[in-house]
Design an enzyme around this catalytic site. Structure first.
Site, short mmCIF file in Angstrom:
data_model
loop_
_atom_site.label_atom_id
_atom_site.label_comp_id
_atom_site.label_asym_id
_atom_site.label_seq_id
_atom_site.Cartn_x
_atom_site.Cartn_y
_atom_site.Cartn_z
N CYS A 74 52.71 25.98 28.38
CA CYS A 74 53.88 25.54 27.74
C CYS A 74 53.63 25.51 26.39
O CYS A 74 52.63 24.65 26.00
CB CYS A 74 54.33 24.26 28.47
SG CYS A 74 55.86 23.36 27.49
N CYS A 199 61.92 26.02 23.51
CA CYS A 199 60.87 26.67 24.63
C CYS A 199 59.84 27.20 23.60
O CYS A 199 60.19 28.30 22.98
CB CYS A 199 61.32 27.58 25.62
SG CYS A 199 60.13 28.27 26.44
#
Length: 261
Positions: A74, A199
């Site tokens: 991530c 993101c």
């Protein structure tokens, strides 16, 4: 058992962080993580991270998606855990840490509110119709579009993520539209199974895919606007390989507290 936690956000991508260097926290049930990430019954977050010791590195990042399952890399989470490590006094301005996709280097501002995170090199970008598919630590589908502000990202992203090609492994779906010198991006994230405000691996994938789309080479700087703010991606492209890829943007400690596990 009561545990201390810290809530961080990076461009609206929010995370629960736990200092687990003593290995006192062990998640034996994915529902434990899912409940902590739940926005009604828990703290509320797009994901949860454990900061742990790792020989040869400043720390290790263990990442869980909001659904409770251990996740892949991530990007914004990586930036936030760097800020957390600085808050804990583990690092000062530079770091090398281990994540699920390997080693990462990062640099953080003196104030701890801006992190530049090196991502993995990328050599392969495939095409699925008019979309691009690549892995920047997590798998991404990148599709150029128009009218993005009004697009039904949840339903369109859900349909792509769950089609016959991607349903089993899942994929993050990014819709991108040209905006000024850069791009506007909205993302449906697997693991969260919803649209998120940002993101990191997604905007990185968009920047690389757009460089391929426009046949750009050399040293490239790509500003990206997301629902949660502004991010920047810079990288080198020799026509075959993308290297020296850095995801850059803000980080913020929102609050800290204690919760029963």
């Amino acid at each position: 058992m009561q545990i201390n936690f810290y809530k961080y956000q990076g461009a609206g991508n929010d995370f629960v962080l736990i200092d687990n260097r003593d290995l006192s926290v062990k998640f034996t049930d994915i529902q434990q993580v899912a409940r902590l990430c739940d926005r009604r019954f828990g703290i509320g977050a797009d994901g949860l991270m454990l900061l742990e010791n790792e020989p040869g590195f400043d720390f290790k990042m263990v990442y869980y998606n909001a659904d409770g399952k251990e996740g892949s890399m991530c990007g914004n989470g990586g930036r936030c855990i760097v800020a957390f490590a600085k808050h804990l006094g583990i690092i000062t301005d530079m770091t090398k840490f281990l994540a699920s996709d390997g080693a990462h280097h990062a640099k953080i501002s003196e104030a701890g509110d801006w992190v530049s995170l090196q991502m993995i090199d990328v050599s392969i970008i495939n095409e699925d119709g008019e979309a691009y598919v690549l892995n920047t630590g997590s798998p991404h589908y990148v599709k150029l579009t128009t009218g993005l502000q009004a697009k039904d990202v949840y339903n369109e992203g859900y349909a792509i993520r769950n089609n016959s090609t991607y349903k089993q492994e899942g994929i993050n779906v990014n819709f991108v539209e040209k905006s000024g010198d850069g791009y506007f991006v909205r993302t449906f994230e697997r693991g969260v199974e919803n649209e998120t405000y940002a993101c990191g691996t997604g905007v990185t994938a968009v920047a690389l895919a757009m460089a391929k789309h426009h046949h750009q080479t050399g040293s490239i700087n790509t500003p990206v606007k997301v629902l949660g703010g502004d991010l920047n991606i810079r990288f080198d492209h020799d026509g075959e390989k993308f290297s020296n890829i850095f995801l850059e943007g803000p980080t913020e400690l929102v609050f800290e507290g204690r919760i029963a596990l």
